[in-house]
Each structure stands twice: as C-alpha cells, then as structure tokens.
Design a protein around this motif. Structure first.
Motif, PDB file in Angstrom:
ATOM      1  N   THR A 142      -3.497   9.346  -2.369  1.00 17.99           N
ATOM      2  CA  THR A 142      -3.781   8.548  -1.132  1.00 17.99           C
ATOM      3  C   THR A 142      -4.511   7.043  -1.571  1.00 17.99           C
ATOM      4  OG1 THR A 142      -4.300  10.612   0.178  1.00 17.99           O
ATOM      5  CG2 THR A 142      -5.233   8.532   0.951  1.00 17.99           C
ATOM      6  N   VAL A 143      -4.179   6.351  -0.749  1.00 19.85           N
ATOM      7  CA  VAL A 143      -4.778   4.844  -0.948  1.00 19.85           C
ATOM      8  C   VAL A 143      -5.337   4.493   0.389  1.00 19.85           C
ATOM      9  CG1 VAL A 143      -4.209   2.395  -1.329  1.00 19.85           C
ATOM     10  CG2 VAL A 143      -2.953   4.033  -2.595  1.00 19.85           C
ATOM     11  N   ARG A 144      -6.879   4.256   0.395  1.00 16.99           N
ATOM     12  CA  ARG A 144      -7.393   3.685   1.530  1.00 16.99           C
ATOM     13  C   ARG A 144      -7.788   2.409   1.304  1.00 16.99           C
ATOM     14  NH1 ARG A 144     -11.669   7.397   1.417  1.00 16.99           N
ATOM     15  NH2 ARG A 144     -13.178   5.857   0.941  1.00 16.99           N
ATOM     16  N   VAL A 145      -7.363   1.307   2.161  1.00 22.38           N
ATOM     17  CA  VAL A 145      -7.806  -0.119   1.912  1.00 22.38           C
ATOM     18  C   VAL A 145      -8.766  -0.500   3.102  1.00 22.38           C
ATOM     19  CG1 VAL A 145      -6.543  -2.376   1.656  1.00 22.38           C
ATOM     20  CG2 VAL A 145      -5.478  -0.289   0.962  1.00 22.38           C
ATOM     21  N   GLN A 195      -9.984  10.419   5.456  1.00 19.54           N
ATOM     22  CA  GLN A 195      -9.018  10.699   4.304  1.00 19.54           C
ATOM     23  C   GLN A 195      -8.747  12.196   4.157  1.00 19.54           C
ATOM     24  OE1 GLN A 195      -9.549   8.587   0.937  1.00 19.54           O
ATOM     25  NE2 GLN A 195      -8.540  10.172  -0.598  1.00 19.54           N
ATOM     26  N   ASP A 255       1.999   6.682  -7.034  1.00 20.59           N
ATOM     27  CA  ASP A 255       0.874   6.991  -7.689  1.00 20.59           C
ATOM     28  C   ASP A 255       0.831   8.541  -7.254  1.00 20.59           C
ATOM     29  OD1 ASP A 255       0.176   4.642  -8.825  1.00 20.59           O
ATOM     30  OD2 ASP A 255      -1.411   4.386  -7.794  1.00 20.59           O
ATOM     31  N   PHE A 262      -5.493  -6.762  -0.584  1.00 20.49           N
ATOM     32  CA  PHE A 262      -4.672  -5.839  -1.605  1.00 20.49           C
ATOM     33  C   PHE A 262      -3.738  -6.631  -1.970  1.00 20.49           C
ATOM     34  CE2 PHE A 262      -1.623  -2.546  -2.231  1.00 20.49           C
ATOM     35  CZ  PHE A 262      -2.353  -1.713  -2.709  1.00 20.49           C
ATOM     36  N   VAL A 275       0.773  -1.174   0.162  1.00 20.33           N
ATOM     37  CA  VAL A 275       0.135  -0.096  -0.050  1.00 20.33           C
ATOM     38  C   VAL A 275       0.939   1.399  -0.013  1.00 20.33           C
ATOM     39  CG1 VAL A 275      -1.897   1.348   1.175  1.00 20.33           C
ATOM     40  CG2 VAL A 275      -1.948  -1.393   1.197  1.00 20.33           C
ATOM     41  N   LYS A 284       2.333   1.831  -3.532  1.00 19.29           N
ATOM     42  CA  LYS A 284       1.208   2.318  -4.395  1.00 19.29           C
ATOM     43  C   LYS A 284       1.095   3.879  -4.294  1.00 19.29           C
ATOM     44  CE  LYS A 284      -3.117   1.481  -6.529  1.00 19.29           C
ATOM     45  NZ  LYS A 284      -2.427   1.941  -7.916  1.00 19.29           N
ATOM     46  N   ALA A 285       1.048   4.238  -2.802  1.00 16.94           N
ATOM     47  CA  ALA A 285       0.560   5.573  -2.497  1.00 16.94           C
ATOM     48  C   ALA A 285       1.926   6.479  -3.012  1.00 16.94           C
ATOM     49  CB  ALA A 285       0.391   5.684  -1.080  1.00 16.94           C
TER      50      ALA A 285
END
Length: 159
Positions: free
Chosen positions: A93-96, A145, A90, A102, A83, A86-87
């Motif tokens: 923000t990545v919210r899992v 977030q 990219d 994931f 995670v 990826k954040a």
C-alpha cells in the motif's frame, strides 16, 4: 441495500459494516468486472471527501483502467509511474498525503490532493490495484489504510 445513515458508529464499526456489506453484495457472484464495479460504487458511497474510486488491472506489464467511479481517468499506467505503479511494483500500500510532492505522480484529475493505492494480490499473483483519490490533503490515515486493506482481502475472495 446501502443507506449512508446506517453508518452511525465509530469509524472502525462503520468500516466493519462496509466490509460485511461488500461480502453480502458479492456473495455467489464470480464475474470480476461485476464485482469490481459494485465494490467501487460501494466505496464511493461510503467514503467522504473522495473524488475517484476505482481499479486498475495488471495486464502485460502495465496497469489498465478497470471499473471506477469518478471522472474519466488515465487508461494505461506503466509499473514504473505514479502512485499506482509504485503500489503494484512493490506490492504494498502507498498512502500519499500530498500528491504534488510524490515524484512521478500522474494527474488524471487536477482536483486530487491525496491518494491511497492498495495492491490486489491473489495467490502471490498481482491482479491490480484499488486507487482512491481525494480533493483534501492528507485525507487517508492509518485507520483508512488498515480497513481498506481488509476490504481488498475480502474482495479477493470474490475474484
């Protein structure tokens, strides 16, 4: 300085108070390690149902463990993994809601069930990420977030 009982308003009001406390705590200090250390401690005390709050710093095409609150953690994370990777890759923000769903999730703490990672970008340059884990599924929502991204923006002003 920090008293949990002071947070008795709405979630939004409490987050606003947290951000004001961050600004007051970091005012006049420019050392990045000191500021990230205090920021992670402040967040860990403020947020309920979290088991890890900390920072990974971007160094040499990977993320390296920075100041944190929680159990010992993975030291290095490639940008292509997990995670945090990826954040960072990219710059978003990545919210899992469920880390077990994931692809490529890196399990540093088996108790973690959900996660949110906010990239730290200053002057279009990746500095690192704020990583927060929870032992509760779907712990983080849109309000978290929005305000955690705002928290990071205020933090950037002090690093």
């Amino acid at each position: 300085m920090f008293h949990k009982e002071e947070y008795n308003g709405s979630r939004e009001q409490n987050y606003d108070r947290l951000i004001r406390q961050l600004d007051a705590l970091l005012e006049g200090e420019t050392d990045i390690i000191a500021n990230l250390s205090n920021a992670s401690s402040l967040l860990r005390q403020f947020l309920d149902d979290v088991n890890w709050v900390g920072f990974y710093m971007y160094k040499g095409e990977q993320l390296v463990l920075g100041p944190f609150q929680g159990l010992p953690a993975c030291v290095r994370i490639p940008l292509s993994k997990g995670v945090c990777g990826k954040a960072a890759s990219d710059r978003a923000t990545v919210r899992v809601p469920n880390v077990h769903e994931f692809p490529g999730h890196i399990a540093c703490d088996a108790a973690s069930q959900s996660e949110i990672v906010i990239p730290i970008v200053k002057n279009e340059e990746l500095i690192g990420v704020l990583d927060i884990d929870s032992p509760i599924l779907d712990r983080f929502d849109e309000t978290d977030q929005r305000y955690l991204e705002k928290f990071v923006q205020h933090l950037i002003a002090h690093i």
